[in-house]
Motif scaffolding. Sequence first.
Motif, PDB file in Angstrom:
ATOM      1  N   PHE A 147       0.784  -1.232   0.000  1.00 16.95           N
ATOM      2  CA  PHE A 147       0.000   0.000   0.000  1.00 16.95           C
ATOM      3  C   PHE A 147       0.819   1.287   0.000  1.00 16.95           C
ATOM      4  O   PHE A 147       0.273   2.358   0.181  1.00 16.95           O
ATOM      5  CB  PHE A 147      -0.938   0.017   1.216  1.00 16.95           C
ATOM      6  CG  PHE A 147      -1.816  -1.189   1.316  1.00 16.95           C
ATOM      7  CD1 PHE A 147      -2.759  -1.460   0.339  1.00 16.95           C
ATOM      8  CD2 PHE A 147      -1.691  -2.062   2.378  1.00 16.95           C
ATOM      9  CE1 PHE A 147      -3.570  -2.581   0.426  1.00 16.95           C
ATOM     10  CE2 PHE A 147      -2.497  -3.184   2.475  1.00 16.95           C
ATOM     11  CZ  PHE A 147      -3.435  -3.443   1.501  1.00 16.95           C
ATOM     12  N   ILE A 161      -7.610   7.351   2.492  1.00 14.09           N
ATOM     13  CA  ILE A 161      -6.552   6.668   1.743  1.00 14.09           C
ATOM     14  C   ILE A 161      -5.206   6.857   2.440  1.00 14.09           C
ATOM     15  O   ILE A 161      -4.416   5.911   2.562  1.00 14.09           O
ATOM     16  CB  ILE A 161      -6.510   7.186   0.294  1.00 14.09           C
ATOM     17  CG1 ILE A 161      -7.773   6.746  -0.454  1.00 14.09           C
ATOM     18  CG2 ILE A 161      -5.255   6.667  -0.429  1.00 14.09           C
ATOM     19  CD1 ILE A 161      -7.966   7.410  -1.806  1.00 14.09           C
ATOM     20  N   THR A 181      -4.720  -2.099   7.876  1.00 17.19           N
ATOM     21  CA  THR A 181      -5.377  -2.251   6.574  1.00 17.19           C
ATOM     22  C   THR A 181      -5.421  -3.712   6.150  1.00 17.19           C
ATOM     23  O   THR A 181      -6.431  -4.186   5.619  1.00 17.19           O
ATOM     24  CB  THR A 181      -4.649  -1.408   5.510  1.00 17.19           C
ATOM     25  OG1 THR A 181      -4.690  -0.034   5.895  1.00 17.19           O
ATOM     26  CG2 THR A 181      -5.307  -1.566   4.148  1.00 17.19           C
ATOM     27  N   VAL A 220     -12.512   1.976  -0.296  1.00 16.87           N
ATOM     28  CA  VAL A 220     -12.840   3.291   0.254  1.00 16.87           C
ATOM     29  C   VAL A 220     -14.077   3.774  -0.489  1.00 16.87           C
ATOM     30  O   VAL A 220     -14.047   3.942  -1.705  1.00 16.87           O
ATOM     31  CB  VAL A 220     -11.688   4.299   0.078  1.00 16.87           C
ATOM     32  CG1 VAL A 220     -12.033   5.607   0.784  1.00 16.87           C
ATOM     33  CG2 VAL A 220     -10.381   3.728   0.620  1.00 16.87           C
ATOM     34  N   PRO A 271      -0.454   4.717  -3.464  1.00 15.34           N
ATOM     35  CA  PRO A 271      -1.884   4.513  -3.761  1.00 15.34           C
ATOM     36  C   PRO A 271      -2.119   4.391  -5.273  1.00 15.34           C
ATOM     37  O   PRO A 271      -1.929   5.338  -6.022  1.00 15.34           O
ATOM     38  CB  PRO A 271      -2.553   5.780  -3.210  1.00 15.34           C
ATOM     39  CG  PRO A 271      -1.538   6.430  -2.332  1.00 15.34           C
ATOM     40  CD  PRO A 271      -0.206   6.041  -2.880  1.00 15.34           C
ATOM     41  N   LEU A 285      -5.177   3.617  -7.490  1.00 12.80           N
ATOM     42  CA  LEU A 285      -6.622   3.553  -7.318  1.00 12.80           C
ATOM     43  C   LEU A 285      -7.306   2.900  -8.512  1.00 12.80           C
ATOM     44  O   LEU A 285      -6.986   3.192  -9.663  1.00 12.80           O
ATOM     45  CB  LEU A 285      -7.192   4.966  -7.141  1.00 12.80           C
ATOM     46  CG  LEU A 285      -6.503   5.878  -6.125  1.00 12.80           C
ATOM     47  CD1 LEU A 285      -7.205   7.227  -6.082  1.00 12.80           C
ATOM     48  CD2 LEU A 285      -6.471   5.238  -4.744  1.00 12.80           C
ATOM     49  N   LEU A 304      -8.578  -6.076  -2.316  1.00 11.30           N
ATOM     50  CA  LEU A 304      -8.405  -4.633  -2.452  1.00 11.30           C
ATOM     51  C   LEU A 304      -9.139  -3.922  -1.312  1.00 11.30           C
ATOM     52  O   LEU A 304     -10.338  -4.131  -1.128  1.00 11.30           O
ATOM     53  CB  LEU A 304      -8.980  -4.147  -3.780  1.00 11.30           C
ATOM     54  CG  LEU A 304      -8.185  -4.472  -5.041  1.00 11.30           C
ATOM     55  CD1 LEU A 304      -9.066  -4.312  -6.276  1.00 11.30           C
ATOM     56  CD2 LEU A 304      -6.957  -3.586  -5.151  1.00 11.30           C
ATOM     57  N   PRO A 305      -8.466  -3.099  -0.522  1.00  7.91           N
ATOM     58  CA  PRO A 305      -9.191  -2.312   0.479  1.00  7.91           C
ATOM     59  C   PRO A 305     -10.146  -1.359  -0.217  1.00  7.91           C
ATOM     60  O   PRO A 305      -9.799  -0.743  -1.228  1.00  7.91           O
ATOM     61  CB  PRO A 305      -8.073  -1.562   1.218  1.00  7.91           C
ATOM     62  CG  PRO A 305      -6.929  -1.529   0.270  1.00  7.91           C
ATOM     63  CD  PRO A 305      -7.021  -2.778  -0.552  1.00  7.91           C
ATOM     64  N   THR A 356      -3.922  -1.091  -5.955  1.00  6.77           N
ATOM     65  CA  THR A 356      -3.835  -1.399  -4.532  1.00  6.77           C
ATOM     66  C   THR A 356      -5.049  -0.972  -3.721  1.00  6.77           C
ATOM     67  O   THR A 356      -5.218  -1.417  -2.587  1.00  6.77           O
ATOM     68  CB  THR A 356      -2.594  -0.721  -3.925  1.00  6.77           C
ATOM     69  OG1 THR A 356      -2.681   0.703  -4.132  1.00  6.77           O
ATOM     70  CG2 THR A 356      -1.315  -1.240  -4.573  1.00  6.77           C
ATOM     71  N   ILE A 357      -5.885  -0.096  -4.266  1.00  9.06           N
ATOM     72  CA  ILE A 357      -7.035   0.432  -3.519  1.00  9.06           C
ATOM     73  C   ILE A 357      -8.225   0.555  -4.469  1.00  9.06           C
ATOM     74  O   ILE A 357      -8.075   1.036  -5.597  1.00  9.06           O
ATOM     75  CB  ILE A 357      -6.728   1.820  -2.903  1.00  9.06           C
ATOM     76  CG1 ILE A 357      -5.541   1.727  -1.933  1.00  9.06           C
ATOM     77  CG2 ILE A 357      -7.954   2.388  -2.186  1.00  9.06           C
ATOM     78  CD1 ILE A 357      -4.963   3.082  -1.544  1.00  9.06           C
ATOM     79  N   LEU A 408      -5.106   4.455   5.406  1.00  9.41           N
ATOM     80  CA  LEU A 408      -4.853   3.036   5.102  1.00  9.41           C
ATOM     81  C   LEU A 408      -3.417   2.814   4.644  1.00  9.41           C
ATOM     82  O   LEU A 408      -2.851   1.741   4.849  1.00  9.41           O
ATOM     83  CB  LEU A 408      -5.877   2.498   4.101  1.00  9.41           C
ATOM     84  CG  LEU A 408      -5.803   2.835   2.609  1.00  9.41           C
ATOM     85  CD1 LEU A 408      -4.846   1.912   1.868  1.00  9.41           C
ATOM     86  CD2 LEU A 408      -7.194   2.724   1.989  1.00  9.41           C
ATOM     87  N   ARG A 457      -0.583   0.196   7.671  1.00  7.91           N
ATOM     88  CA  ARG A 457      -0.673  -0.928   6.731  1.00  7.91           C
ATOM     89  C   ARG A 457      -1.087  -2.238   7.400  1.00  7.91           C
ATOM     90  O   ARG A 457      -1.812  -3.024   6.813  1.00  7.91           O
ATOM     91  CB  ARG A 457       0.655  -1.089   5.986  1.00  7.91           C
ATOM     92  CG  ARG A 457       0.995   0.135   5.148  1.00  7.91           C
ATOM     93  CD  ARG A 457       2.342   0.031   4.483  1.00  7.91           C
ATOM     94  NE  ARG A 457       2.818   1.363   4.106  1.00  7.91           N
ATOM     95  CZ  ARG A 457       3.999   1.628   3.606  1.00  7.91           C
ATOM     96  NH1 ARG A 457       4.859   0.645   3.389  1.00  7.91           N
ATOM     97  NH2 ARG A 457       4.356   2.857   3.306  1.00  7.91           N
TER      98      ARG A 457
END
Length: 336
Positions: free
Chosen positions: A160, A298, A308, A266, A163, A165, A263-264, A240-241, A301, A305
């Motif tokens: 992470f 973001i 997350t 948001v 970022p 996205l 994937l985390p 990664t997000i 997170l 880590r």
Amino acid sequence: MKKLLYIGNKLSIHGNTATSIETLGSFFEEEGYEMYYASSKKNKIFRFLDMIFSTVKYSKKVDYVLIDTYSTQNFWFAFAVSQLCRILNLKYIAKLHGGDLPNRLLKSPYFCDLIFKKAYKITAPSNYLLHAFKLKYSDNLIYIPNTIEIKNYSFTEKEFSIPKLLWVRSFSKIYNPIMAIKVLSELKKYYPMAELCMVGPDKEDLVNDCKLYAKNLGVEVQFTGKLSKEEWIEKSKDYTIFINTTHFDNAPVSVIEAMALGLPVVSTNVGGIPFLLENDKNAFLVNDNDVEGMVKAIQKLVKNRENTKEIVKKARLIVEEFDWNKVKSSWFEILK
């Protein structure tokens, strides 16, 4: 085995994102159900007429009619087909979709009663819609979540520090794609190597506006257009997000898929999202159109880590309960 007529917008052949009529329909086919569909007509009037014609055509052949029921213009398609089913003495299942359906209950109570009180079953794909409908329609209401095949989603631990996205939705104002570009622009003040990839069909001719907006902000955004499920899952390995910027929502399959992939997420905390996601437990939630809040989430997170990673693992456990092999028994029970 039972024969089913599925009424909905089967429009992926025209560049739209595949919806439940195609994904759930294919699951039923694999289980041996004989399926009929309406409609794949691109023109709305022709599509509506095809739905009506198909309901009459297959009325003597099918055991049940599944009707995708949305909150906006397509609500009236569902209304017309449901009333035709009543005339033809067909059992129909109103399959709920869309984060704004609770408002439709308020705006059109008479027409909602005509659809939902007479339905054989109402299926709610989220606790959000289950909660909204249970006060008036509890007798025939059942929760059956949106489903995926978990085996198709390899859980991958992410790094992470930068970022990267990923945004996956149709380009429609309701999904607020401009917000994603604003988030990238702000994020680059802290992480100059931050990236954004936006995946989805141009449903409302917004992509050119988004490209111009990104250019004016001086940020590069990758626009892939519509990708198949397999293609965007492969693409997700480079990111990664997952961000979800919608103004309204129910229980979006793309979010469920992102959770399955590791994937985390948001997301804005609108509609049914808080019934699926819990802030700092299995995702990160911000207010509608809150660019600053999403940037801070973001940053959080990225900085925390280990936390997350725990959030991502909990998210995966939740969506494993949406696997077709676990959900299908609920469908078999009402279609027996």
